[in-house]
Design an enzyme around this catalytic site. Structure first.
Site, PDB file in Angstrom:
ATOM      1  N   GLU A 116       9.754  -3.667   9.909  1.00 23.32           N
ATOM      2  CA  GLU A 116      10.168  -2.525   9.616  1.00 23.32           C
ATOM      3  C   GLU A 116      10.789  -1.491  10.591  1.00 23.32           C
ATOM      4  O   GLU A 116      10.063  -1.223  11.619  1.00 23.32           O
ATOM      5  CB  GLU A 116       8.964  -1.802   8.988  1.00 23.32           C
ATOM      6  CG  GLU A 116       9.136  -0.272   8.314  1.00 23.32           C
ATOM      7  CD  GLU A 116       8.180   0.186   7.248  1.00 23.32           C
ATOM      8  OE1 GLU A 116       7.104  -0.611   7.034  1.00 23.32           O
ATOM      9  OE2 GLU A 116       8.328   1.398   6.977  1.00 23.32           O
ATOM     10  N   ASP A 156      -1.303  -6.200  -0.522  1.00 23.84           N
ATOM     11  CA  ASP A 156      -1.136  -5.620   0.902  1.00 23.84           C
ATOM     12  C   ASP A 156      -2.862  -5.428   1.264  1.00 23.84           C
ATOM     13  O   ASP A 156      -3.490  -4.969   0.102  1.00 23.84           O
ATOM     14  CB  ASP A 156      -0.688  -4.299   0.975  1.00 23.84           C
ATOM     15  CG  ASP A 156       0.613  -4.142   2.088  1.00 23.84           C
ATOM     16  OD1 ASP A 156       0.510  -4.985   2.985  1.00 23.84           O
ATOM     17  OD2 ASP A 156       1.263  -2.997   1.995  1.00 23.84           O
ATOM     18  N   ASP A 172       0.738  -0.972   0.110  1.00 21.66           N
ATOM     19  CA  ASP A 172       0.094   0.107  -0.031  1.00 21.66           C
ATOM     20  C   ASP A 172       0.987   1.375   0.031  1.00 21.66           C
ATOM     21  O   ASP A 172       0.396   2.413   0.083  1.00 21.66           O
ATOM     22  CB  ASP A 172      -1.068  -0.065   1.135  1.00 21.66           C
ATOM     23  CG  ASP A 172      -0.518  -0.078   2.600  1.00 21.66           C
ATOM     24  OD1 ASP A 172       1.044  -0.130   2.702  1.00 21.66           O
ATOM     25  OD2 ASP A 172      -1.107   0.085   3.513  1.00 21.66           O
TER      26      ASP A 172
END
Ligand code: KIV
EC number: 2.1.2.11
Length: 292
Positions: free
Chosen positions: A209, A111, A72
């Site tokens: 992340e 996603d 996304d």
């Protein structure tokens, strides 16, 4: 020019001669989540890139990239939004279908956008089903650790492979900003709990992340599913980058963890200027570009 198939053009088989490697393997069929699990058993690292359209995806497929994420991040990198938050399920379905059409070997992970799974497992299943049935994605990705484990469990029980995403989760930018996650003992323990929760729920891999490299290494050693790092140091099983950052197409600042492998923004800008000057100066088109 003859168009090479992904397999013909992919790098040659690794030195063990097995032909099983995710990157550089001989297989012409789509990579599966089982292949990903076997790569972790072999201790093999692998690359993942984002893709948002068929043509770019076909380049990466021919280069042998085994897993592509229709992230996304398309919101910022393809659709002109400021964040990933406004991206819709319709948009993700359309972009994912294009990436599937442009590829023949890579596993395509799509996603689930913000608002398409947070209500609960049933909403997650309805949304993921669209990405798998309408777009042809081989797996979906969603954000959140402990908070998303019920969604992950139902999707996996329903036959939809799930890649989880913990650490910095950009869909929560309004709540958490873009900050390194997992710093300090309490935050590190929460990240470890999140990692175990998504593994226990059945995720086949987990994106980490923007977490400290040492913590990402610990998570990678602890889990039996592969970790996919972005800004998480060198010890994760796989690495992912956003393709427009990696190839230098993104305008403005890119995160410190990005390595820029090309400067497409300059290449494209220079080419556009050269075309414009040819048109204005009357040097394009010439005889070879004309039909009679
Ligand atoms: O949307 C995306 O591109 C992602 C990657 C940054 C992992 O989630």
């Amino acid at each position: 020019m003859t168009q090479l198939s992904a397999a013909q053009n992919a790098p040659s088989t690794p030195s063990d001669g097995s032909g099983k490697a995710l990157y550089g393997g001989k297989s012409t069929r789509r990579v599966t989540v089982r292949d990903i699990a076997l790569a972790k058993e072999r201790g093999e690292k692998w690359p993942m890139l984002t893709a948002y359209d068929a043509m770019t995806a076909s380049v990466f497929d021919e280069a042998g990239i085994p897993v592509m994420l229709v992230g996304d991040s398309a919101g910022n990198c393809h659709l002109g939004y400021d964040t990933t938050v406004p991206v819709t399920l319709d948009e993700m379905t359309m972009l994912s279908a294009a990436v599937v059409r442009g590829t023949s070997r890579a596993l395509i992970v799509a996603d689930l956008p913000f608002g398409s799974y947070q209500e609960g497992p049933v909403q997650a299943l309805r949304s993921a089903t669209r990405l798998v049935k309408e777009a042809g994605a081989g797996a979906v990705k969603l954000e959140g650790g402990e908070r998303s484990h019920e969604q992950i469990r139902l999707l996996v029980e329903s036959g939809i492979p799930v890649m989880a995403h913990i650490g910095l989760t950009p869909q929560s930018v309004n709540a958490m900003g873009y900050r390194v996650q997992g710093r300090g003992e309490e935050a590190a323990q929460q990240l470890l709990r999140d990692a175990k929760a998504v593994q226990d729920a059945g995720a086949f891999a987990v994106v980490l992340e923007l977490v400290p490299a040492e913590l990402a290494a610990e998570v990678t050693r602890t889990l039996h599913i592969p970790t996919v790092g972005i800004g998480a140091g060198p010890e994760t099983d796989a690495q992912v980058l956003v393709w427009t950052d990696m190839l230098g197409l993104t305008g403005g600042r890119v995160p410190k963890f990005v390595k820029k492998y090309a400067d497409l923004r300059a290449v494209m800008g220079d080419a556009a200027k050269a075309f414009a000057e040819d048109v204005v100066g009357g040097t394009f088109p010439q005889e070879e570009h004309s039909v009679h």
